[in-house]
Design an enzyme around this catalytic site. Structure first.
Site, PDB file in Angstrom:
ATOM      1  CD  GLU A  75      -3.097   0.720   2.266  1.00  0.00           C
ATOM      2  OE1 GLU A  75      -3.749  -0.338   2.220  1.00  0.00           O
ATOM      3  OE2 GLU A  75      -3.223   1.575   3.150  1.00  0.00           O
ATOM      4  CG  ASP A  86      -1.425   4.223   3.168  1.00  0.00           C
ATOM      5  OD1 ASP A  86      -2.064   3.728   2.224  1.00  0.00           O
ATOM      6  OD2 ASP A  86      -1.301   3.665   4.271  1.00  0.00           O
ATOM      7  CD  GLU A 116      -3.632   6.860   6.322  1.00  0.00           C
ATOM      8  OE1 GLU A 116      -4.496   5.972   6.327  1.00  0.00           O
ATOM      9  OE2 GLU A 116      -2.755   6.968   7.204  1.00  0.00           O
TER      10      GLU A 116
END
Length: 300
Positions: free
Chosen positions: A117, A119, A121
């Site tokens: 993953e 990311d 955020e």
């Protein structure tokens, strides 16, 4: 894999060199395609909290909603091996403490121990306080590669473009075209790098007040709900292999200039000097027992 040059004939050697140069010249990125969002993405969870709106300019916007019941998330219908993903995003306005809005790349369902993953955020905050961008890279189910940045603008006032470029050489994250993080592929010396598999772009809005704002000390104020985040202009620029080559994964990385075109080293250093809040590679106390991860010596 690069073809070896036969030594028995200068004619063969010249032809092989010409063929390799032609292959390199043909390795160009396909043009990014912009379409209506509902053609390119689909609900992933919380479908009753997802809506599409078309403005007077004809641009379609996807709205994610979060209330005390639940949040929402979507994913791209297409997945790619090596590509640049761009999307415009306007974050939750006013008191967004406890909320997390995301843009991330991930494969389809795989076992937890194989999960990769990438990311981005966005951690909400109380009114008047700036957002924090929390980034992480998971490889084979393990993350702990956090870097955080203080945004230098109000991301809830207008749309800004957030991008991830993923190729065999590196992962680069951008804000409005400015690189803020680069993670190099140094698998040859044991540095984890995402497995070669197709990745989708996902987005979500959810409640994480157990950790998101000031380490969980500031909780979500549900009197401010519902919260909304807005996405538009999703673009993908995939790496396009030349005729006869199935995938860019089958081409030596050093033969393709596209793998390097997004990395502006000077701009990256400047952005990090001005906006980096936390880098796991500088947190020696955190890794005092095990030592810093291998990639930290390479400047990731």
């Amino acid at each position: 894999m690069a073809a070896s040059l036969p030594s028995s004939s200068s004619h063969h050697r010249t032809a092989a060199v010409a063929a390799f140069l032609l292959l390199t010249a043909m390795m160009t990125a396909a043009p990014a395609a912009v379409a209506l969002l509902h053609d390119d993405v689909e609900p992933m969870w919380g479908e009753d909290h997802i809506s599409f709106h078309t403005g007077g300019d004809g641009v379609e916007t996807l709205a994610l909603c979060l209330d005390k019941d639940h949040g929402s998330g979507f994913r791209s219908k297409g997945s790619y091996i090596f590509a640049r993903y761009d999307i415009d995003l306007k974050l939750v306005a006013n008191d967004s403490a406890g909320t997390v809005t995301t843009v991330y790349l991930t494969p389809d369902l795989v076992p937890p121990e194989d999960h990769d993953e990438i990311d981005m955020e966005f951690l909400g905050n109380v009114s008047g306080e700036p957002y924090t961008l929390h980034t992480n890279i998971f490889v084979n189910g393990a993350g702990n590669r956090e870097q955080q940045f203080r945004l230098w603008f109000d991301p809830a006032k207008d749309f800004h473009t957030y991008s991830v470029e993923w190729n065999p050489k590196h992962i680069i994250m951008f804000i409005d075209g400015t690189p803020i993080r680069a993670y190099k592929n140094e698998a040859s010396r044991g540095v984890p790098f995402p497995t070669l598999r197709r990745l989708r772009l996902d987005g979500s809005l959810w409640n994480a007040d157990d950790w998101a704002t000031q380490g969980g000390r500031v909780k979500t104020d549900w009197k401010q709900a519902p919260f909304h985040a807005y996405y538009r202009n999703f673009r993908v620029t995939p790496c396009a292999p030349p005729p006869g080559v199935a995938s860019c994964a089958d081409v030596p990385p050093e033969s393709l200039a596209w793998f390097d075109k997004g990395l502006d080293a000077a701009a990256l250093r400047k952005a990090r000097a001005e906006h980096l809040l936390y880098d796991y590679c500088e947190d020696r106390n955190r890794f005092k027992d095990s030592g810093l991860p291998k990639e930290c010596a390479g400047g990731n």
